[in-house]
Design a protein around this motif. Structure first.
Motif, PDB file in Angstrom:
ATOM      1  N   HIS B 101       0.826  -1.212   0.000  1.00 43.27           N
ATOM      2  CA  HIS B 101       0.000   0.000   0.000  1.00 43.27           C
ATOM      3  C   HIS B 101       0.865   1.270   0.000  1.00 43.27           C
ATOM      4  O   HIS B 101       0.358   2.364  -0.135  1.00 43.27           O
ATOM      5  CB  HIS B 101      -0.938  -0.012   1.205  1.00 43.27           C
ATOM      6  CG  HIS B 101      -2.058  -0.970   1.042  1.00 43.27           C
ATOM      7  ND1 HIS B 101      -3.332  -0.587   0.772  1.00 43.27           N
ATOM      8  CD2 HIS B 101      -2.074  -2.321   1.052  1.00 43.27           C
ATOM      9  CE1 HIS B 101      -4.104  -1.653   0.643  1.00 43.27           C
ATOM     10  NE2 HIS B 101      -3.355  -2.719   0.824  1.00 43.27           N
ATOM     11  N   LYS B 102       2.146   1.066   0.174  1.00 38.97           N
ATOM     12  CA  LYS B 102       3.036   2.211   0.163  1.00 38.97           C
ATOM     13  C   LYS B 102       3.201   2.751  -1.265  1.00 38.97           C
ATOM     14  O   LYS B 102       3.370   3.945  -1.470  1.00 38.97           O
ATOM     15  CB  LYS B 102       4.395   1.774   0.708  1.00 38.97           C
ATOM     16  CG  LYS B 102       5.132   2.839   1.463  1.00 38.97           C
ATOM     17  CD  LYS B 102       6.335   2.198   2.143  1.00 38.97           C
ATOM     18  CE  LYS B 102       7.170   3.211   2.873  1.00 38.97           C
ATOM     19  NZ  LYS B 102       8.347   2.566   3.481  1.00 38.97           N
ATOM     20  N   PHE B 103       3.175   1.819  -2.217  1.00 37.77           N
ATOM     21  CA  PHE B 103       3.466   2.211  -3.603  1.00 37.77           C
ATOM     22  C   PHE B 103       2.244   2.202  -4.505  1.00 37.77           C
ATOM     23  O   PHE B 103       2.257   2.803  -5.564  1.00 37.77           O
ATOM     24  CB  PHE B 103       4.534   1.288  -4.185  1.00 37.77           C
ATOM     25  CG  PHE B 103       5.857   1.399  -3.512  1.00 37.77           C
ATOM     26  CD1 PHE B 103       6.585   2.581  -3.589  1.00 37.77           C
ATOM     27  CD2 PHE B 103       6.366   0.349  -2.771  1.00 37.77           C
ATOM     28  CE1 PHE B 103       7.801   2.696  -2.960  1.00 37.77           C
ATOM     29  CE2 PHE B 103       7.576   0.465  -2.135  1.00 37.77           C
ATOM     30  CZ  PHE B 103       8.301   1.643  -2.231  1.00 37.77           C
ATOM     31  N   PHE B 104       1.224   1.464  -4.096  1.00 31.34           N
ATOM     32  CA  PHE B 104       0.063   1.333  -4.979  1.00 31.34           C
ATOM     33  C   PHE B 104      -1.168   1.905  -4.293  1.00 31.34           C
ATOM     34  O   PHE B 104      -1.480   1.537  -3.161  1.00 31.34           O
ATOM     35  CB  PHE B 104      -0.180  -0.133  -5.340  1.00 31.34           C
ATOM     36  CG  PHE B 104       0.925  -0.742  -6.147  1.00 31.34           C
ATOM     37  CD1 PHE B 104       0.969  -0.573  -7.515  1.00 31.34           C
ATOM     38  CD2 PHE B 104       1.922  -1.473  -5.528  1.00 31.34           C
ATOM     39  CE1 PHE B 104       1.993  -1.121  -8.260  1.00 31.34           C
ATOM     40  CE2 PHE B 104       2.956  -2.016  -6.259  1.00 31.34           C
ATOM     41  CZ  PHE B 104       2.988  -1.841  -7.639  1.00 31.34           C
ATOM     42  N   SER B 105      -1.851   2.809  -4.986  1.00 31.68           N
ATOM     43  CA  SER B 105      -3.049   3.414  -4.400  1.00 31.68           C
ATOM     44  C   SER B 105      -4.292   2.807  -5.062  1.00 31.68           C
ATOM     45  O   SER B 105      -4.195   1.854  -5.837  1.00 31.68           O
ATOM     46  CB  SER B 105      -3.014   4.929  -4.595  1.00 31.68           C
ATOM     47  OG  SER B 105      -3.211   5.225  -5.946  1.00 31.68           O
ATOM     48  N   TYR B 107      -5.906   3.824  -7.432  1.00 33.20           N
ATOM     49  CA  TYR B 107      -5.905   3.924  -8.897  1.00 33.20           C
ATOM     50  C   TYR B 107      -5.485   2.603  -9.521  1.00 33.20           C
ATOM     51  O   TYR B 107      -6.091   2.120 -10.476  1.00 33.20           O
ATOM     52  CB  TYR B 107      -4.986   5.058  -9.357  1.00 33.20           C
ATOM     53  CG  TYR B 107      -5.588   6.403  -9.078  1.00 33.20           C
ATOM     54  CD1 TYR B 107      -6.438   6.991 -10.010  1.00 33.20           C
ATOM     55  CD2 TYR B 107      -5.364   7.056  -7.878  1.00 33.20           C
ATOM     56  CE1 TYR B 107      -7.014   8.210  -9.755  1.00 33.20           C
ATOM     57  CE2 TYR B 107      -5.953   8.273  -7.613  1.00 33.20           C
ATOM     58  CZ  TYR B 107      -6.770   8.850  -8.558  1.00 33.20           C
ATOM     59  OH  TYR B 107      -7.354  10.046  -8.296  1.00 33.20           O
ATOM     60  N   THR B 108      -4.450   1.983  -8.925  1.00 31.61           N
ATOM     61  CA  THR B 108      -4.017   0.665  -9.383  1.00 31.61           C
ATOM     62  C   THR B 108      -5.138  -0.357  -9.203  1.00 31.61           C
ATOM     63  O   THR B 108      -5.423  -1.138 -10.101  1.00 31.61           O
ATOM     64  CB  THR B 108      -2.791   0.230  -8.571  1.00 31.61           C
ATOM     65  OG1 THR B 108      -1.764   1.146  -8.842  1.00 31.61           O
ATOM     66  CG2 THR B 108      -2.353  -1.156  -8.935  1.00 31.61           C
TER      67      THR B 108
END
Lengths: 129, 165
Positions: B101-105, B107-108
């Motif tokens: 969850h640090k890199f993907f929000s 939107y992904t």
């Protein structure tokens, strides 16, 4: 300019998006470009398959010829084909015009008639197993 | 009320919203046949973020069944296309859980769900409804609109999660 309370700068500069999202964006856009590229550069077919009633016949596409079936005339003109004449009411099959790309087809439903362009390389046609 | 009844109450509330959106979308005019914004996915993604994956599965599947009964497409090809799309998009959502969850929000999440939805629909259509490779002609158009609408949906979800800017 503000969009839903966010400035355009915030939207563009990672306020909403995280780093991995751009990776997914990139993959998605690559898929879209590849798909659109394939869509506009479909390979040409090798032969014409005509199914009329219960019969299926194959004709070479690289010739100039007019084929006459009971009520329908099919014209082949060096790599492309069309239905030239038909006795059906709406004449939709004629309005489809010329077809030349692989897997394109024209049907005339009242006459149970279908022409479609096929390729000799049937690598991804699962019905040929 | 126990925690479980609160949860069931909440899930049914979200189901109702999803059913309304799905049914309204069915009657919404579209320029190209088959292209729909998929606004019910907003609620599924929202349910997943607010509760958990299990609730999102409930909301998604109940939405497909009930709204098909309302529209009158139950056990028709439309229903099976819708169901397979929903199932594959839930599988993609399940796989999204393992992303950091640090890199993907969201939107992904939204984009992958949209991709799953479109793939599920194409699989069913190619296998049972139109067994011809010609259906893949539509794929570029559908994937383009999936991209656009899933971005819009994710933006709406992000607004719903934090309405106070």
């Amino acid at each position: 300019m503000k969009l839903f309370g966010y400035s355009m700068r915030e939207i563009l500069l990672l306020k909403l998006f995280k780093l991995g999202d751009f990776l997914i964006f990139f993959i998605f856009i690559t898929i879209i470009i590849l798909a659109l590229n394939y869509y506009f550069h479909l390979p040409k077919g090798d032969y014409l398959e005509i199914s009329h009633g219960n019969e299926i016949k194959h004709y070479s596409l690289f010739q100039n010829k007019i084929l006459i079936f009971d009520e329908i005339e099919v014209e082949i003109n060096m790599g492309k084909a069309r239905i030239k004449k038909s006795n059906c009411a709406n004449q939709y099959c004629i309005m489809q015009g010329w077809i030349s790309k692989i897997n394109h087809s024209v049907v005339c439903i009242p006459n149970l008639f279908k022409i479609s362009i096929k390729s000799k390389m049937l690598s991804y046609d699962s019905t040929n197993y | 009320m126990t925690a479980q009844t609160i949860n069931i109450h909440q899930i049914s509330k979200f189901c109702a919203i999803a059913i309304i959106l799905h049914s309204a979308e069915f009657f919404f005019p579209t320029p190209i046949f088959g292209i729909k914004p998929g606004i019910a996915n907003i609620i599924i993604l929202f349910t997943y973020l607010k509760f958990n994956f299990k609730s999102a599965v409930y909301v998604s599947l109940i939405r497909v069944f009930i709204s098909s009964l309302i529209i009158g497409t139950f056990i028709t090809p439309t229903f099976f296309i819708s169901l397979s799309g929903a199932i594959l998009s839930l599988i993609f959502l399940f796989l999204c859980q393992f992303l950091s969850h640090k890199f993907f929000s969201i939107y992904t999440f939204s984009m992958l769900m949209g991709l799953g939805h479109i793939l599920g629909q194409f699989i069913i259509v190619r296998m049972f409804i139109i067994p011809d490779d010609g259906v893949f002609i539509l794929f570029p158009i559908f994937i383009l609109f999936t991209f656009i609408f899933s971005l819009i949906n994710a933006f709406i979800v992000s607004r719903l999660i934090s309405p106070s800017n």
